[in-house]
Design an enzyme around this catalytic site. Structure first.
Site, PDB file in Angstrom:
ATOM      1  CB  CYS A 333      -0.985  -0.028   1.162  1.00 35.82           C
ATOM      2  SG  CYS A 333      -2.365   1.128   0.965  1.00 35.82           S
ATOM      3  CG  HIS A 431      -3.611  -3.461   3.622  1.00 40.32           C
ATOM      4  ND1 HIS A 431      -2.433  -3.075   4.229  1.00 40.32           N
ATOM      5  CD2 HIS A 431      -4.163  -2.330   3.111  1.00 40.32           C
ATOM      6  CE1 HIS A 431      -2.286  -1.764   4.098  1.00 40.32           C
ATOM      7  NE2 HIS A 431      -3.314  -1.294   3.418  1.00 40.32           N
TER       8      HIS A 431
END
Length: 490
Positions: A333, A431
């Site tokens: 991310c 994630h």
């Protein structure tokens, strides 16, 4: 508004007293009895979040509690989520959607609006489930936060629900914590507390009994039970980084995570922390990055600021040395965004508007935009075509030629992330990568572990939730708890 007997709230004398764990335990215990129970936390402040089926964002603790209830996470379970992005400010998320960022003083005035969202969510849950199991935040005795409180007694008073007060005996001073908390409550709030749970006890319970007798006589309130200290219980931390590791023997892959000031979703690393073949190290300020097989740049709530902090600590040079010696580098991310050449924040979403140079390890540029991407996804890792599940929580749009070598191909047809030409650097927006057994094994082999032991992290979490429910059965007064929930004792 009265919902007594259907809503039960767990508050704590301190942060990390065991509120999240106790709510998780009670949720699974009730679910095993066939009770339709749902978790609820009015307000959560955390950088660890989960994506719900309805495309919103809630605290990860409530997602785990939803699993304990055998439910899919929903935004009503955590209607107000605060994600700190500076030392004095946070992004405010209402019903799963980011609405604004504000400092603490402005949010104090905003609480009346937030309370409307809290009560609306609670009302919907109370209408749909037999028991709403509520988790408070911090302590109800924070004098400076009492006005307009929506997280603890302010909420309990608004919905007229009973409260259990939990305290951690392992840190010491448990009787002072419990009695002192009661002393700082108003008369009506004190009356609302129906009993105590003492958490993390080690030793002979007979030696504690005189103190329990004194506590009950002093306060006129029952001790509902004493939960033992469990050293090998591994559920996702709500906010603080959990650095405990499972006992490990034999050769291990060395994985290093630089801890940046606004690190987010560090629960990504829990499967590695528990993996028997991984030695996971979190490295903080003032520490050099040790030699490693794999360095992972984590998610971040303020990517440009964290990138500056990484450089100030000299970690950028350490990362380049790591790559020169053949190490592998993964960005997740915000970590992916750092790996690129430039990062642009024209709207000032994460601080002052402007642009920053990235690490230049992938031919990418990222522009932060107001709309946040929130998705649960499935796909396949480019490494070994390993199946995976994960979730996206990001505001950036990334472009560049490195995207032609994606890290992941999603089932919806989109490509995600990128890999370097030499294969030593990889980044993804997803994630939860390491929670998928096949993807975790593929990544560990990529990082240098030849023979990988497959670990089912989801099964480990489910096992620990069941263990928590067993502790409720063995150590708490289940008759009183059922009465507080308005359930028959049978």
């Amino acid at each position: 508004m009265s919902d007594r007997g259907r809503t039960l709230m767990v508050q704590g004398t301190t942060s990390d007293a065991g509120k999240s764990t106790l709510v998780t335990a009670l949720c699974r215990w009730l679910a095993r009895r066939g009770v339709a129970v749902v978790p609820f936390k009015p307000q959560n402040m955390a950088l660890n979040s989960a994506v719900t089926a309805d495309g919103g964002e809630i605290g990860r603790a409530q997602a785990v509690q939803a699993q304990a209830c055998r439910l899919a996470p929903h935004t009503d379970m955590n209607p107000v989520l605060l994600k700190p992005n500076t030392d004095i400010g946070a992004q405010v998320i209402i019903h799963g959607r980011a609405v604004t960022s504000m400092d603490a003083a402005a949010y104090h005035d905003y609480k009346r609006v937030a309370m409307e969202a809290v009560l609306a969510s609670h009302g919907r849950l109370a209408a749909a489930y037999r028991v709403v199991m509520v988790e408070g935040a911090g302590s109800p005795a924070e004098i400076n936060l009492r006005a307009n409180d929506i997280a603890n007694m302010g909420f309990a008073e608004a919905v007229d629900c009973p409260v259990i007060l939990v305290a951690d005996i392992d840190r010491g001073g448990v009787f002072a914590h419990l009695v002192g908390t009661l002393e700082l409550l108003s008369d009506s709030e004190r009356e609302r507390v129906r009993g105590f749970v003492i958490n993390r006890f080690r030793g002979d319970i007979a030696l504690l009994q005189p103190g329990l007798d004194w506590l009950e006589a002093r306060t006129g309130k029952p001790v509902l039970g004493v939960l033992p200290y469990v050293s090998d219980l591994h559920l996702e931390a709500e906010d603080a980084i959990d650095t405990r590791q499972a006992a490990k023997v034999g050769p291990r892959l060395k994985v290093v995570v630089p801890v940046l000031p606004r690190i987010s979703n560090h629960t990504d690393f829990d499967p590695l922390r528990l993996h028997p073949q991984v030695e996971l190290s979190f490295v903080g300020p003032g520490q050099a990055l040790p030699s490693a097989d794999l360095i992972v740049l984590p998610g971040s709530k303020s990517v440009r600021a964290d990138l500056a902090a990484l450089r100030e600590r000299g970690w950028d040079e350490a990362i380049l040395r790591h790559l020169r010696y053949g190490g592998r580098l993964l960005g997740i991310c915000g970590g992916l965004q750092m790996l690129g050449e430039r990062l642009h924040d024209p709207l000032g979403l994460e601080g002052a508007a402007g642009s920053s140079a990235g690490l230049g390890l992938l031919a990418l540029e990222t522009t932060l935009e107001a709309d946040k991407q929130l998705r649960n996804v499935q796909g396949r890792l480019s490494l070994e075509d390993a199946p995976l599940s994960g979730y996206e929580i990001h505001a950036g749009v990334t472009r560049g030629e490195a995207l032609a070598r994606p890290a992941v191909v999603l089932d919806d047809g989109r490509a995600d992330g990128a890999r370097s030409v030499d294969g030593n650097v990889m980044g993804t927006y997803l994630h939860g990568l390491f929670e998928s057994t096949a993807a975790c094994s593929a990544l560990l082999r990529w990082a240098g572990l030849r023979e990988v032991q497959a670990v089912d992290y989801q099964a480990l979490r489910e096992r620990d939730i069941e263990r928590l429910a067993d502790l409720v059965e063995r150590h708490l007064d289940t008759g009183r708890l059922l009465a507080l929930c308005g359930e028959p004792h049978a």
